[in-house]
Design a protein around this motif. Structure first.
Motif, PDB file in Angstrom:
ATOM      1  N   ARG A   9    -119.455  -9.483  42.104  1.00 21.18           N
ATOM      2  CA  ARG A   9    -119.480 -10.519  43.137  1.00 21.18           C
ATOM      3  C   ARG A   9    -119.734 -11.882  42.512  1.00 21.18           C
ATOM      4  O   ARG A   9    -120.741 -12.101  41.847  1.00 21.18           O
ATOM      5  CB  ARG A   9    -120.576 -10.224  44.173  1.00 21.18           C
ATOM      6  N   LEU A  11    -118.722 -13.536  40.019  1.00 26.27           N
ATOM      7  CA  LEU A  11    -119.151 -13.435  38.626  1.00 26.27           C
ATOM      8  C   LEU A  11    -118.710 -14.655  37.825  1.00 26.27           C
ATOM      9  O   LEU A  11    -117.575 -15.112  37.938  1.00 26.27           O
ATOM     10  CB  LEU A  11    -118.551 -12.166  38.006  1.00 26.27           C
ATOM     11  N   SER A  48    -114.526 -11.581  41.816  1.00 26.93           N
ATOM     12  CA  SER A  48    -115.102 -10.574  42.714  1.00 26.93           C
ATOM     13  C   SER A  48    -114.114  -9.433  42.914  1.00 26.93           C
ATOM     14  O   SER A  48    -112.916  -9.666  43.117  1.00 26.93           O
ATOM     15  CB  SER A  48    -115.429 -11.182  44.087  1.00 26.93           C
ATOM     16  N   LEU A  79    -124.798 -10.788  29.872  1.00 20.71           N
ATOM     17  CA  LEU A  79    -125.393 -11.071  31.175  1.00 20.71           C
ATOM     18  C   LEU A  79    -124.678 -12.264  31.792  1.00 20.71           C
ATOM     19  O   LEU A  79    -124.369 -13.241  31.096  1.00 20.71           O
ATOM     20  CB  LEU A  79    -126.886 -11.371  31.045  1.00 20.71           C
ATOM     21  N   GLU A  82    -123.618 -16.570  36.512  1.00 17.91           N
ATOM     22  CA  GLU A  82    -123.520 -16.639  37.976  1.00 17.91           C
ATOM     23  C   GLU A  82    -123.113 -15.278  38.508  1.00 17.91           C
ATOM     24  O   GLU A  82    -122.464 -14.486  37.818  1.00 17.91           O
ATOM     25  CB  GLU A  82    -122.442 -17.650  38.408  1.00 17.91           C
ATOM     26  N   GLY A  83    -123.482 -15.001  39.762  1.00 20.84           N
ATOM     27  CA  GLY A  83    -123.068 -13.775  40.415  1.00 20.84           C
ATOM     28  C   GLY A  83    -123.745 -12.552  39.816  1.00 20.84           C
ATOM     29  O   GLY A  83    -124.747 -12.651  39.114  1.00 20.84           O
ATOM     30  N   HIS A  84    -123.185 -11.389  40.112  1.00 19.98           N
ATOM     31  CA  HIS A  84    -123.806 -10.158  39.622  1.00 19.98           C
ATOM     32  C   HIS A  84    -122.767  -9.056  39.438  1.00 19.98           C
ATOM     33  O   HIS A  84    -121.689  -9.088  40.015  1.00 19.98           O
ATOM     34  CB  HIS A  84    -124.904  -9.683  40.572  1.00 19.98           C
ATOM     35  N   VAL A  85    -123.133  -8.067  38.614  1.00 20.30           N
ATOM     36  CA  VAL A  85    -122.347  -6.858  38.399  1.00 20.30           C
ATOM     37  C   VAL A  85    -123.247  -5.671  38.700  1.00 20.30           C
ATOM     38  O   VAL A  85    -124.341  -5.564  38.149  1.00 20.30           O
ATOM     39  CB  VAL A  85    -121.852  -6.743  36.937  1.00 20.30           C
ATOM     40  N   SER A  86    -122.797  -4.786  39.579  1.00 21.53           N
ATOM     41  CA  SER A  86    -123.525  -3.554  39.868  1.00 21.53           C
ATOM     42  C   SER A  86    -122.690  -2.373  39.395  1.00 21.53           C
ATOM     43  O   SER A  86    -121.516  -2.261  39.761  1.00 21.53           O
ATOM     44  CB  SER A  86    -123.809  -3.423  41.374  1.00 21.53           C
TER      45      SER A  86
END
Length: 245
Positions: A9, A11, A48, A79, A82-86
């Motif tokens: 999301r 990213l 995303s 890492l 911005e945003g995230h990775v799951s």
């Protein structure tokens, strides 16, 4: 619907062209606009997408467009800024797979060390050891220090170890380009077998033939942005159209 295997999301990751550059102490507490510098660029931005368990995703784009960076973010090697990775479940990272091996240790010692670091139990390592060595075609080099192996041998050993991991997600980044044709086909057969077991695949390749072999969905990256997410055939058609001008 089951929980996504991978969820990305908004990213973004930022790099610096001048590796020697450093941010000073005040920069760490400044806002994003103040921290920005002329030699910084976004390798990925506003990316995303969601990957469901069992999907096979091919990542398409020219060199330097963020493909390998994306895989490293999914693998947890990088890492995001911005945003995230799951990621739900472990990953078997077939990216830069010769990294992490210790030059002064023998082939035998490296297999045990690397497999153990990836979470394989001593019992499982013992059970799979002969198969790993046979797959890598290194039976005569078990007690040879890793640093004395050729590049091709190193790739064979690394693939043999990592492909034995019981992780649900495979990350593959053209790591077999240096391998000979016969071994590459053997590796691809192993990937086919793993996909048949229901694994999720995230695959970067410049080979349209390989992408069509393994993947049914594509992500097209250009200048760090996600241009298209859709059926692989449509993604390849768009990519070819953009770069045939």
């Amino acid at each position: 619907m089951s929980e996504p295997a991978i969820e990305v999301r908004d990213l973004g990751v930022q790099f610096r062209r001048n590796r020697r550059g450093r941010r000073n102490f005040k920069d760490l507490f400044a806002g994003t606009s103040r921290r920005a510098r002329p030699d910084e660029f976004w390798a990925l931005r506003d990316v995303s997408f969601t990957v469901q368990p069992g999907e096979s995703i091919g990542v398409v784009g020219r060199n330097g467009q963020g493909k390998s960076t994306l895989l490293k973010l999914v693998a947890g090697v990088l890492l995001p800024d911005e945003g995230h990775v799951s990621v739900n479940g472990g990953v078997a990272p077939l990216i830069e797979i010769t990294g992490g091996f210790v030059g002064d240790l023998t082939v035998r010692e490296n297999v045990r060390l690397t497999a153990g670091l990836h979470g394989m139990s001593r019992r499982e390592i013992n059970r799979r050891f002969d198969g790993i060595i046979a797959f890598a075609e290194l039976m005569e080099f078990i007690d040879t220090p890793y640093k004395h192996l050729s590049n091709g041998m190193k790739v064979r050993l690394a693939f043999a170890v990592v492909s034995e991991l019981d992780e649900p997600i495979l990350l593959v980044d053209e790591v077999l380009a240096v391998g000979d044709k016969a071994f590459r086909e053997k590796c691809y057969a192993r990937i086919d077998q793993l996909l048949g077991d229901g694994r999720t695949l995230f695959f970067v390749s410049h080979s349209e033939r390989d992408l069509r072999r393994f993947c049914d969905r594509g992500l097209y990256l250009d200048r760090g942005r996600l241009v298209l997410d859709g059926p692989l055939a449509a993604v390849l058609e768009r990519y070819d159209k953009d770069h045939s001008r």
